[in-house]
Design a protein around this motif. Structure first.
Motif, PDB file in Angstrom:
ATOM      1  N   ARG A   1       0.675  -1.290  -0.166  1.00 45.31           N
ATOM      2  CA  ARG A   1       0.149  -0.231   0.013  1.00 45.31           C
ATOM      3  C   ARG A   1       0.773   1.465  -0.051  1.00 45.31           C
ATOM      4  O   ARG A   1       0.479   2.389  -0.558  1.00 45.31           O
ATOM      5  CB  ARG A   1      -1.007  -0.076   1.073  1.00 45.31           C
ATOM      6  CG  ARG A   1      -1.858  -1.008   1.167  1.00 45.31           C
ATOM      7  CD  ARG A   1      -2.844  -1.059   2.320  1.00 45.31           C
ATOM      8  NE  ARG A   1      -4.081  -2.037   2.234  1.00 45.31           N
ATOM      9  CZ  ARG A   1      -5.020  -1.986   1.509  1.00 45.31           C
ATOM     10  NH1 ARG A   1      -5.464  -0.693   1.092  1.00 45.31           N
ATOM     11  NH2 ARG A   1      -6.124  -2.770   1.583  1.00 45.31           N
TER      12      ARG A   1
ATOM     13  N   CYS B   1      -6.509  -4.621  -1.104  1.00 50.79           N
ATOM     14  CA  CYS B   1      -5.567  -5.710  -1.120  1.00 50.79           C
ATOM     15  C   CYS B   1      -5.989  -6.800  -0.226  1.00 50.79           C
ATOM     16  O   CYS B   1      -6.311  -6.447   1.005  1.00 50.79           O
ATOM     17  CB  CYS B   1      -4.137  -5.117  -0.957  1.00 50.79           C
ATOM     18  SG  CYS B   1      -2.908  -6.553  -0.756  1.00 50.79           S
TER      19      CYS B   1
ATOM     20  N   SER C   1      -6.573  -1.032  -8.170  1.00 52.74           N
ATOM     21  CA  SER C   1      -6.023   0.210  -8.226  1.00 52.74           C
ATOM     22  C   SER C   1      -6.682   0.959  -9.358  1.00 52.74           C
ATOM     23  O   SER C   1      -7.460   0.354  -9.891  1.00 52.74           O
ATOM     24  CB  SER C   1      -4.458   0.083  -8.291  1.00 52.74           C
ATOM     25  OG  SER C   1      -4.157  -0.388  -9.739  1.00 52.74           O
TER      26      SER C   1
END
Length: 141
Positions: free
Chosen positions: A66, A74, A96
């Motif tokens: 991150r 995630c 993302s």
């Protein structure tokens, strides 16, 4: 989300867990038990872990990912115990805004996970033999 499980990994649920409106890319990596390794037939794989330490290391890797990439979300799941042929032992899902970041983060996570997380793999061969496999000797596997 970090999870160590003794049950089969639900890839659909994992994908849904990282899909967010602000994400334009979702990448899923599944590491599955393959039938042949270097010409030798595999029957199953077994995984053991020091659970508390493994969970902490997975959390650390998630945090590092991150920090390195602008991830929306995630998730990392690793299965423990026996994993039959064609079933997943590890799953990584990242989302993302753009695909490059998702691909790069996913690749980094699986490569680094294999190097640093205290999870051990044992190959059970079709001929009845068994062998512990060190991750450093199987980086591209």
């Amino acid at each position: 989300m970090i999870q160590l499980t003794d049950n089969p990994i639900d890839a659909t649920a994992l994908l849904q867990s990282v899909q967010q409106p602000e994400a334009g890319a979702v990448v899923l990596f599944l590491g599955i038990t393959r039938q042949f390794t270097k010409g030798r037939e595999t029957a199953t794989l077994s995984y053991e872990a020091y659970r508390e330490m493994a969970a902490k290391e997975l959390e650390r890797l998630e945090q590092q990912a991150r920090e390195r990439w602008p991830l929306v979300d995630c998730s990392i799941v690793h299965r423990l115990g026996e994993v039959p042929l064609a079933e997943a032992s590890v799953a990584i899902a990242v989302s993302s805004a753009h695909r490059g970041d998702a691909f790069d983060a996913g690749r980094w996570l699986i490569d680094t996970l294999k190097e640093s997380v205290p999870i051990w793999k044992q190959e059970h061969w079709a001929d009845g033999g068994a062998e512990w496999v060190h991750p450093a000797t199987n980086v591209n596997g």
